[in-house]
Design an enzyme around this catalytic site. Structure first.
Site, PDB file in Angstrom:
ATOM      1  N   VAL A  88     -56.236  13.668 -31.659  1.00 38.51           N
ATOM      2  CA  VAL A  88     -54.855  13.502 -32.099  1.00 38.51           C
ATOM      3  C   VAL A  88     -53.974  12.940 -30.977  1.00 38.51           C
ATOM      4  O   VAL A  88     -54.087  13.363 -29.828  1.00 38.51           O
ATOM      5  CB  VAL A  88     -54.330  14.885 -32.591  1.00 38.51           C
ATOM      6  CG1 VAL A  88     -52.826  14.933 -32.591  1.00 38.51           C
ATOM      7  CG2 VAL A  88     -54.885  15.210 -33.971  1.00 38.51           C
ATOM      8  N   ASP A  89     -53.118  11.974 -31.309  1.00 35.90           N
ATOM      9  CA  ASP A  89     -52.199  11.393 -30.325  1.00 35.90           C
ATOM     10  C   ASP A  89     -50.767  11.848 -30.524  1.00 35.90           C
ATOM     11  O   ASP A  89     -49.913  11.632 -29.661  1.00 35.90           O
ATOM     12  CB  ASP A  89     -52.230   9.863 -30.419  1.00 35.90           C
ATOM     13  CG  ASP A  89     -53.621   9.316 -30.192  1.00 35.90           C
ATOM     14  OD1 ASP A  89     -54.285   9.772 -29.226  1.00 35.90           O
ATOM     15  OD2 ASP A  89     -54.056   8.467 -30.985  1.00 35.90           O
TER      16      ASP A  89
END
Ligand code: PLP
Ligand code: CA
Length: 302
Positions: free
Chosen positions: A21-22
């Protein structure tokens, strides 16, 4: 239908989540704070995620404040968050008008509070109603006509702690007498945390009143509608599959995340209990769940 069940967040799957996840999308009430009270440990967790280079945004259905006022609230609670990292349903209402090319010559009648009026003004629109109309009364002479501005082309309804019969009549006339009038609901939450110890009637209550008197269905711009996602995507060049929505409510936050294609994490520090999550009547299963948002910090340290 094969149900896939939520997994308890562990230090192992948290690391997997962090790798995949960013951006984290945080719901506010029940995750960051309860009413005006900060959930202990949140600032350290936010610092940790920022130091890992994660993008953070805050998505709230509470329309009573503007993005600017929320930025101040975060600051007061000791969390540094920029205005453009905040996506409130008050902002969503103004943006809905904008993307639909609502003309600035037309006016917007507001059943709601200052947050909606401020966001309308920032977007170049003229709002009527709001808290001021909470003081107005009706002349009950049998030959008096209730007057309203015929230039109103949209009604926005959100939480309104000054709602009265005057406002109900105003909004109702705008919608019933002008078939082209837009009817926008900031959100449909049944209840909200106006104070930490108790729940209070939410925007769903005010929206239901206008739905009842107009027999019209509103456009909902807050969660679980993914309307706000378009603005998030304008800001971040990140696929939604590399975003994780963190929230306390299944039918708004988790559904919003799932509707948008994000990973989802439910926290049990708000309106949802473990027994509600595990109830067979519940069909919304987040990918992960944990007791509270600062567990991310605690588990990462293990
Ligand atoms: N609407 C109102 C009026 C509220 O008081 C709350 C929470 O306190 C909410 C909505 C839900 O806000 P959030 O989306 O941040 O959980
Ligand atoms: Ca919430």
């Amino acid at each position: 239908e094969s149900a896939s069940f939520s997994k308890l967040l562990t230090s192992h799957n948290l690391r997997q989540l962090l790798d995949s996840v960013d951006a984290f999308l945080f719901d506010c009430d029940g995750v960051i704070w309860k009413g005006d009270v900060l959930i202990h440990g949140v600032p350290d967790t936010i610092d940790m995620l920022r130091s890992m280079g994660k993008n953070l945004v805050f998505v709230t259905n509470n329309s009573t404040k503007s993005r600017r006022a929320y930025a101040k609230k975060f600051q007061t609670l000791g969390i540094s968050v920029r205005e453009d990292e905040i996506f409130s349903s008050s902002f969503a209402a103004a943006m809905f008008l904008k993307v639909n090319n609502f003309p600035t010559e037309k006016k917007v009648y507001v059943i709601g509070e200052q947050g909606i009026l401020d966001e309308l003004e920032s977007a170049g629109y003229t709002g009527l109603g709001g808290p001021e109309d909470g003081r107005k009364t009706i002349e009950w002479e049998q030959n008096n006509l209730f007057d309203h501005d015929k230039n109103v082309g949209a009604v926005v309804v959100g939480l309104d702690r000054h709602i009265n019969y005057y406002k109900l009549q105003y909004a109702t006339l705008c919608i019933r007498e002008n078939p082209g009038c837009l009817f926008i609901a900031t959100n449909l939450d049944a209840v909200g945390h106006m104070s930490v110890m108790q729940e209070w009637p939410g925007a769903g209550c005010m929206v239901a009143a206008i739905r009842g008197s107009t027999e019209k269905e509103p456009v909902v711009v807050g969660k679980p509608s993914t309307f706000l996602m378009d603005f998030l995507l304008e800001k971040f060049d990140i696929p939604t599959s590399r975003m994780c929505m963190v929230g306390d409510r299944l039918d708004t936050d988790i559904l919003f995340g799932q509707n948008a294609g994000c990973k989802t994490l439910l926290v049990l520090s708000g309106v949802t209990t473990l027994s509600t999550l595990e109830d067979t009547a519940n069909h919304i299963q987040p990918d992960y769940y944990t007791s509270q948002m600062p567990d991310m910090h605690k588990l990462f340290g293990e």
